[in-house]
Design a protein around this motif. Structure first.
Motif, short mmCIF file in Angstrom:
data_model
loop_
_atom_site.label_atom_id
_atom_site.label_comp_id
_atom_site.label_asym_id
_atom_site.label_seq_id
_atom_site.Cartn_x
_atom_site.Cartn_y
_atom_site.Cartn_z
N TRP A 31 0.81 -1.22 0.00
CA TRP A 31 0.00 0.00 0.00
C TRP A 31 0.84 1.27 0.00
O TRP A 31 0.33 2.36 -0.20
CB TRP A 31 -0.95 0.02 1.19
CG TRP A 31 -0.33 -0.24 2.53
CD1 TRP A 31 -0.33 -1.43 3.19
CD2 TRP A 31 0.37 0.69 3.37
NE1 TRP A 31 0.33 -1.30 4.39
CE2 TRP A 31 0.76 -0.01 4.53
CE3 TRP A 31 0.70 2.03 3.28
CZ2 TRP A 31 1.47 0.59 5.56
CZ3 TRP A 31 1.39 2.63 4.30
CH2 TRP A 31 1.78 1.91 5.43
N SER A 67 2.89 2.58 -2.07
CA SER A 67 3.02 3.36 -3.31
C SER A 67 1.78 4.20 -3.59
O SER A 67 1.82 5.08 -4.46
CB SER A 67 3.29 2.43 -4.49
OG SER A 67 2.26 1.50 -4.62
N TYR A 68 0.68 3.97 -2.86
CA TYR A 68 -0.55 4.70 -3.10
C TYR A 68 -0.91 5.68 -2.00
O TYR A 68 -1.76 6.54 -2.19
CB TYR A 68 -1.73 3.72 -3.24
CG TYR A 68 -1.48 2.65 -4.25
CD1 TYR A 68 -1.43 2.94 -5.60
CD2 TYR A 68 -1.26 1.33 -3.85
CE1 TYR A 68 -1.19 1.95 -6.53
CE2 TYR A 68 -1.02 0.34 -4.78
CZ TYR A 68 -0.99 0.66 -6.11
OH TYR A 68 -0.74 -0.32 -7.03
N ARG A 113 -0.53 14.39 -2.75
CA ARG A 113 -0.30 13.14 -3.47
C ARG A 113 0.66 12.25 -2.69
O ARG A 113 1.32 12.70 -1.75
CB ARG A 113 0.30 13.43 -4.83
CG ARG A 113 -0.65 14.11 -5.79
CD ARG A 113 0.00 14.21 -7.15
NE ARG A 113 1.13 15.12 -7.12
CZ ARG A 113 1.07 16.39 -7.50
NH1 ARG A 113 -0.06 16.89 -7.92
NH2 ARG A 113 2.14 17.14 -7.47
N ALA A 114 0.77 11.02 -3.14
CA ALA A 114 1.75 10.09 -2.58
C ALA A 114 3.15 10.54 -2.99
O ALA A 114 3.31 11.23 -3.99
CB ALA A 114 1.47 8.68 -3.10
#
Length: 137
Positions: free
Chosen positions: A29, A31-32, A41-42
């Motif tokens: 999870w 990377s999101y 944003r991530a």
């Protein structure tokens, strides 16, 4: 010794060490997910998980014993409220907790009774070795 080396320099070296450790892999999870409500944003860096782990290990070394809540405040930022006022929001506690648990599995960090987490003797030896290399070199 920790104050004689620039934080950016030691974090760069620690990031390389963290990438070599097998158990310190980002969850699927990672990377999101955003690193806090103040972010839009991530993270875009490929090695952001290892960089955050290196930064946290240094932070625990300097401020330890320290808990998840205080560490998440270190990685927070301003949350822009659009028309309203900006307010400070802490970083993601799940990211902080997961990284600390992975560092604990590696033996670099250990729980202190009702005080949070502190650097273990192995973690202190790793940091001292890296810092002495940077001071001498």
């Amino acid at each position: 010794m920790v104050y004689r080396v620039k934080p950016d320099t030691i974090i760069e070296r620690l990031t390389e060490e963290m990438a070599d450790l097998g158990a310190l892999e980002p969850p699927e999870w990672a990377s999101y997910v955003k690193t806090g409500v103040s972010r839009q944003r991530a993270p875009e860096q490929e090695d952001w998980w290892h960089r955050r782990a290196a930064s946290m290990l240094r932070r625990v070394y300097v401020d330890g014993p320290i808990g998840v809540r205080r560490l998440s405040k270190r990685y927070g930022g301003k949350r822009r409220g659009g028309v309203g006022m900006s307010h400070f929001e802490p970083g993601s506690r799940n990211v902080t907790r997961t990284i600390l648990q992975q560092l604990e599995e590696e033996g670099l960090v250990e729980k202190r009774d009702r005080q949070g987490r502190g650097v273990s003797p192995e973690g202190r030896a790793l940091l001292d070795r890296l810092m002495s290399d940077l001071v001498e070199g």
